[in-house]
Motif scaffolding. Structure first.
Motif, short mmCIF file in Angstrom:
data_model
loop_
_atom_site.label_atom_id
_atom_site.label_comp_id
_atom_site.label_asym_id
_atom_site.label_seq_id
_atom_site.Cartn_x
_atom_site.Cartn_y
_atom_site.Cartn_z
N THR A 124 41.84 6.86 -28.64
CA THR A 124 40.64 6.07 -28.97
C THR A 124 39.70 6.79 -29.84
O THR A 124 40.09 7.67 -30.52
CB THR A 124 40.16 5.22 -27.52
OG1 THR A 124 39.68 5.94 -26.70
CG2 THR A 124 41.32 4.24 -27.06
N HIS A 125 38.35 6.73 -29.30
CA HIS A 125 37.18 7.29 -30.20
C HIS A 125 37.00 8.36 -29.27
O HIS A 125 35.69 8.40 -28.70
CB HIS A 125 36.24 6.26 -30.31
CG HIS A 125 36.62 4.90 -31.00
ND1 HIS A 125 36.88 3.84 -30.39
CD2 HIS A 125 37.16 4.81 -32.15
CE1 HIS A 125 37.39 2.73 -31.17
NE2 HIS A 125 37.55 3.39 -32.28
N THR A 126 37.61 9.60 -29.13
CA THR A 126 37.18 10.74 -28.58
C THR A 126 36.57 11.76 -29.73
O THR A 126 37.11 13.07 -29.68
CB THR A 126 38.19 11.26 -27.69
OG1 THR A 126 39.45 11.65 -28.65
CG2 THR A 126 38.53 10.59 -26.85
N PRO A 131 37.37 6.79 -37.57
CA PRO A 131 37.09 5.84 -36.62
C PRO A 131 37.99 4.47 -36.99
O PRO A 131 38.27 4.18 -38.14
CB PRO A 131 35.54 5.33 -36.53
CG PRO A 131 35.02 6.70 -36.96
CD PRO A 131 36.05 7.22 -38.14
N VAL A 132 38.66 3.94 -35.69
CA VAL A 132 39.39 2.65 -36.17
C VAL A 132 39.11 1.51 -35.10
O VAL A 132 38.59 1.80 -34.15
CB VAL A 132 41.04 3.02 -35.81
CG1 VAL A 132 41.78 2.06 -35.85
CG2 VAL A 132 41.51 4.08 -36.55
N SER A 173 32.40 2.15 -28.59
CA SER A 173 32.96 3.32 -29.04
C SER A 173 33.06 3.37 -30.29
O SER A 173 32.83 4.67 -31.19
CB SER A 173 34.14 3.65 -28.02
OG SER A 173 35.09 3.00 -28.26
N PHE A 174 33.63 2.62 -31.19
CA PHE A 174 33.77 2.60 -32.69
C PHE A 174 32.53 2.76 -33.36
O PHE A 174 32.26 3.22 -34.00
CB PHE A 174 34.40 1.05 -32.93
CG PHE A 174 34.41 1.01 -34.43
CD1 PHE A 174 35.48 1.61 -35.06
CD2 PHE A 174 33.39 0.07 -35.09
CE1 PHE A 174 35.31 1.64 -36.77
CE2 PHE A 174 33.55 0.03 -36.50
CZ PHE A 174 34.66 0.58 -37.21
N ILE A 175 31.53 1.88 -32.72
CA ILE A 175 29.89 2.00 -33.36
C ILE A 175 29.68 3.39 -33.16
O ILE A 175 29.02 3.97 -34.21
CB ILE A 175 28.99 0.97 -32.77
CG1 ILE A 175 29.35 -0.48 -33.14
CG2 ILE A 175 27.54 1.27 -33.26
CD1 ILE A 175 28.84 -1.53 -32.34
N GLY A 230 25.43 3.87 -33.97
CA GLY A 230 24.91 3.41 -32.59
C GLY A 230 23.49 3.29 -32.26
O GLY A 230 22.77 3.19 -33.42
N VAL A 231 22.93 2.75 -31.35
CA VAL A 231 21.64 2.32 -31.17
C VAL A 231 20.55 3.53 -31.53
O VAL A 231 19.33 3.47 -31.56
CB VAL A 231 21.32 2.11 -29.74
CG1 VAL A 231 21.89 0.73 -29.43
CG2 VAL A 231 21.61 3.02 -28.79
#
Length: 316
Positions: free
Chosen positions: A114-116, A139-140, A168-170, A176-177
């Protein structure tokens, strides 16, 4: 070994550069995916240039498209991935890179890990990385309702209806924030992406799914009596998580049936305060009128019922 390490570092730097420029891959099902992917093999321009089918034999309708989100104050939109035609000529083709290899390797790493995305890109080649991912790793986002070939096709929700992979994608997208994108303001107004494009895309989903998608994007409806910033912002989507996000996420995380979860949400079986707090709608001169979750749920319950229908008996 030295050449392998060098290749690893180059791959990581390419990934880092493209990700920092807001390039990404979005995937989902499309009826004519096979035709698009066949065209992509020889494409030098057009919408199929950045398309690929990672499981063309086993799952021929599953398609991915590599894109870049173009930011501007008024005309943010999706464009093909930057440098899509440059891989074959990179460094005189010394590393034998191709566009398709880059895309397939990125997707493979997403499937495995995933998003590591590591903070020390390239470190794995020296045995120092905290990431398990190896190689290209753009990123996917896999979505149930991908918006292919649309100018405003930014993926609003990733993973299943729980929006389980959205945050996790963002973060992998550097959006992200804590990012400059999320914090950006123009004349006291946030990015159009956050106030209109993402919410409008989420409005196509069922009430709970829309709510979970907003939570994952750290967005929410304005509350009654809330007057944040300039007046034009009072009826817009707000940039923060709703106070009941965690309650609703925890209440539905073990549910596998989306209709069951929506009924739980819409009948307020979990005791949230969303219906009492939200303003009845959000509005925009550029986008469609969006009803509050209370109003959406009222319509949803009319269509689906307050109680799940009994399963028909065999032979009836």
């Amino acid at each position: 070994m030295e050449e392998e390490v060098k290749t690893a570092v180059i791959k990581a730097l390419i990934t880092d550069t493209l990700t920092s420029d807001f390039n990404y891959i979005k995937c989902g099902y499309k009826d004519n995916a096979a035709a698009h992917c066949e065209k992509a093999k020889d494409a030098t321009k057009g919408q199929d240039l950045s398309v690929f089918c990672p499981h063309d034999d086993a799952d021929p309708q599953f398609m991915c498209d590599s894109r870049r989100w173009y930011f501007s104050d008024l005309h943010q939109h999706d464009i093909p991935m930057v440098a899509a035609k440059k891989f074959e000529t990179f460094a005189g083709n010394r590393f034998n890179f191709t566009r398709q290899k880059f895309l397939m390797e990125s997707f493979r790493n997403y499937e495995l890990y995933t998003h590591t995305n590591p903070t020390d890109y390239g470190g794995w080649g020296y045995g120092n990385s905290t990431s398990r991912g190896i190689g290209f790793n753009l990123p996917v986002c896999v979505s149930a309702k991908p918006r292919f070939f649309e100018r405003k096709g930014y993926p609003s929700i990733c993973g299943d209806w729980h929006a389980s992979e959205t945050e996790s994608f963002i973060e992998a997208m550097n959006a992200g924030v804590n990012s400059t994108i999320y914090k950006y303001r123009k004349d006291s107004m946030p990015m159009y992406l956050h106030t209109e494009i993402i919410p409008q895309a989420l409005d196509d989903f069922q009430p709970l799914t829309r709510y979970l998608g907003l939570c994952a994007n750290s967005l929410r409806f304005p509350n009654v009596g809330e007057t944040p910033g300039v007046a034009v912002n009072w009826l817009k989507i707000q940039l923060s998580k709703d106070k009941d996000c965690e309650l609703v996420q925890n209440g539905t995380k073990d549910m596998t049936n989306e209709e069951e979860a929506n009924r739980w949400f819409c009948t307020n079986a979990g005791g949230h305060t969303i219906f009492q707090r939200e303003k009845p709608y959000v509005d925009s001169p550029h986008a469609k009128y969006m009803k509050s979750h209370k109003r959406r749920c009222k319509n949803w319950l009319k269509s689906h019922g307050t109680y799940a229908k009994d399963k028909p008996r065999p032979g009836t």
